[in-house]
Design an enzyme around this catalytic site. Structure first.
Site, mmCIF file in Angstrom:
data_model
loop_
_atom_site.group_PDB
_atom_site.id
_atom_site.type_symbol
_atom_site.label_atom_id
_atom_site.label_comp_id
_atom_site.label_asym_id
_atom_site.label_seq_id
_atom_site.Cartn_x
_atom_site.Cartn_y
_atom_site.Cartn_z
ATOM 1 N N LYS A 180 -5.453 -3.495 -0.624
ATOM 2 C CA LYS A 180 -6.188 -3.565 0.640
ATOM 3 C C LYS A 180 -5.904 -4.946 1.213
ATOM 4 O O LYS A 180 -6.234 -5.949 0.573
ATOM 5 C CB LYS A 180 -7.685 -3.407 0.393
ATOM 6 C CG LYS A 180 -8.079 -2.061 -0.199
ATOM 7 C CD LYS A 180 -9.559 -1.999 -0.541
ATOM 8 C CE LYS A 180 -9.924 -0.631 -1.092
ATOM 9 N NZ LYS A 180 -11.318 -0.576 -1.576
ATOM 10 N N LYS A 235 -15.579 9.805 -5.878
ATOM 11 C CA LYS A 235 -16.367 8.702 -6.427
ATOM 12 C C LYS A 235 -17.141 9.235 -7.625
ATOM 13 O O LYS A 235 -17.798 10.275 -7.511
ATOM 14 C CB LYS A 235 -17.353 8.179 -5.364
ATOM 15 C CG LYS A 235 -16.664 7.537 -4.162
ATOM 16 C CD LYS A 235 -16.224 6.110 -4.453
ATOM 17 C CE LYS A 235 -15.644 5.451 -3.203
ATOM 18 N NZ LYS A 235 -15.157 4.094 -3.469
ATOM 19 N N ASP A 272 -12.591 7.404 -8.510
ATOM 20 C CA ASP A 272 -12.877 5.981 -8.292
ATOM 21 C C ASP A 272 -14.268 5.678 -8.830
ATOM 22 O O ASP A 272 -15.255 6.261 -8.385
ATOM 23 C CB ASP A 272 -12.812 5.658 -6.790
ATOM 24 C CG ASP A 272 -12.940 4.158 -6.514
ATOM 25 O OD1 ASP A 272 -13.107 3.380 -7.481
ATOM 26 O OD2 ASP A 272 -12.870 3.765 -5.338
ATOM 27 N N GLU A 277 -9.695 4.795 -10.846
ATOM 28 C CA GLU A 277 -9.700 3.504 -10.174
ATOM 29 C C GLU A 277 -10.880 2.665 -10.648
ATOM 30 O O GLU A 277 -12.024 3.135 -10.659
ATOM 31 C CB GLU A 277 -9.805 3.778 -8.664
ATOM 32 C CG GLU A 277 -9.447 2.601 -7.804
ATOM 33 C CD GLU A 277 -9.501 2.981 -6.321
ATOM 34 O OE1 GLU A 277 -9.152 4.125 -5.973
ATOM 35 O OE2 GLU A 277 -9.917 2.132 -5.529
ATOM 36 N N ASP A 291 -8.535 -2.064 -8.254
ATOM 37 C CA ASP A 291 -8.917 -2.286 -6.860
ATOM 38 C C ASP A 291 -9.629 -3.645 -6.805
ATOM 39 O O ASP A 291 -9.013 -4.684 -6.522
ATOM 40 C CB ASP A 291 -9.812 -1.113 -6.410
ATOM 41 C CG ASP A 291 -10.414 -1.279 -5.021
ATOM 42 O OD1 ASP A 291 -10.273 -2.353 -4.419
ATOM 43 O OD2 ASP A 291 -11.050 -0.331 -4.520
HETATM 44 MG MG MG Z 1 -11.909 1.646 -5.014
#
Ligand code: MG
Length: 371
Positions: free
Chosen positions: A265, A165, A191, A216, A241
């Site tokens: 997802k 992250k 991300d 991401e 995402d």
């Molecule tokens: Mg993500």
């Protein structure tokens, strides 16, 4: 099948360690577990993957619960479906948005139907991969040394991808240190959860030297236009995402070239039927796909793993074993990863492939609604 009863349970599942992202700290997973019972007594489980706060997408635990109670559960009860693939389009006819809430119920219908057929969910979806590759997500840490230590542990455990992250000010030095530590062999991804803007283009261009497998969602959660501009100016493939809530969003991504990879997802796109459509679209156009995670318990994780067994999922997913996040999971057996970083897909067991530990579920349940 006709759904006769729906049970919604709010659970508080203790996390092994708090998860830190650019939107805050998550000490435990407050999650919503769905249990469906049909007219023959078959049971299906589902999980609402919405987070507690609206920092990822607008839909939250509480708003999903409200939508389920007021709009979704009443229309699904006593309704006949001949296949779980019908549920998503049925919801979409009269209810717009609320993908996480819709997916929670839809996926429970898939589990119920698979069990009724005596088929594994992975088989029912058309899965072919016997085991799926797992990557790990490492949140922002207090210091760089700690992050390197965690990354070392993850690599030693076999994880096939490190996803870090990042946020402005917590990016270049981290990626530089990880590449220096692990060399080019490790699959390294970042991300950003929308922490940047186009004004950061120069900074993001500097990441090209790290040969990340992807960055991401660097820009706004609902954007394609700026991502398309950024993708033209950086070599690192952009993976979307938050911006992908539907097949239409994938089509937009493809048409505008706002990204080259999709993190799918099932909760975010409204369930498994929409996920199958996105899978088909991406596979035909050779858009690499992988399955993301939402800190789901072993129930939600089961759906991700079954979905990731489809042939178009060509990159490691955020499919960590149960022990990565939870002190104890609510499923038996808990999800495990082997030393090579693979999670075995349970093709032999009907439904989601794991049993729900009802005793522990009861212990972590803080509220319950029966319909
Ligand atoms: Mg993500």
């Amino acid at each position: 099948m006709t759904i006769k009863n729906v049970v919604l349970r709010e659970i508080n599942l203790p996390l092994r360690q708090p998860f830190v992202t650019s939107h805050g700290i998550i000490p435990h997973r407050r999650s919503l577990i769905i249990e469906l019972i049909d007219n023959d007594g078959h049971i299906g489980w589902g999980e609402c993957a919405a987070l507690e706060t609206p920092g990822y997408l607008p839909e939250t635990f509480d708003s999903s619960l409200l939508v389920l109670q007021k709009w979704l559960v009443p229309v699904i009860r006593d309704r006949h479906f001949s296949h779980p693939g019908e549920v998503s389009s049925f919801f979409d006819k009269s209810i717009r948005g609320w993908n996480f809430a819709k997916a929670a119920l839809e996926m429970a219908v898939w589990d119920l139907f698979a069990k009724k057929q005596g088929s594994s969910l992975a088989d029912l979806l058309g899965g072919v991969q016997k085991k799926v590759a797992a990557g790990i997500v490492l949140g922002l840490q207090d210091n760089l040394r700690l992050l390197i230590e965690k990354a070392e542990e993850a690599v030693a455990a076999g994880y096939q991808r490190l996803k870090i992250k990042i946020a402005p000010g917590n990016d270049f030095a981290i990626l530089h240190a990880l590449r220096k530590e692990f060399g080019e062999k490790i699959d390294l991804a970042a991300d950003a959860n929308s922490a940047y803007t186009l004004a950061d283009t120069k900074n993001l261009q500097r990441f090209d030297e790290f040969k990340l497998s992807m960055i991401e969602q660097p820009l706004a959660w609902d954007d394609h236009a700026d991502h398309a501009v950024l993708q033209k100016n950086i070599q690192t493939p952009i993976c979307l995402d938050e911006s992908i809530l539907s097949l239409a969003d994938c089509q937009t991504m493809h048409a505008m070239q706002s990204g080259r990879i999709v993190n799918l997802k099932p909760g975010r796109v409204g369930g498994l039927a929409p996920s199958l459509k996105i899978h088909e679209f991406c596979q035909k156009r050779r858009i690499p796909l992988w399955c993301g995670g939402m800190l789901e318990s072993g129930i939600g994780r089961a759906f991700n793993i079954a979905l990731a067994s489809l042939s178009g999922f060509t990159l490691p997913g955020d499919l960590s074993p149960s022990t990565r996040y939870f002190k104890r999971d609510i499923v038996v057996p808990e999800w495990k990863m082997d030393a090579q970083g693979f999670v075995v897909v349970p093709f032999k067991k009907p439904g989601i492939g794991v049993d729900v530990d009802r005793d522990y579920l009861k212990r972590v349940t803080v509220d319950e609604w029966n319909f």
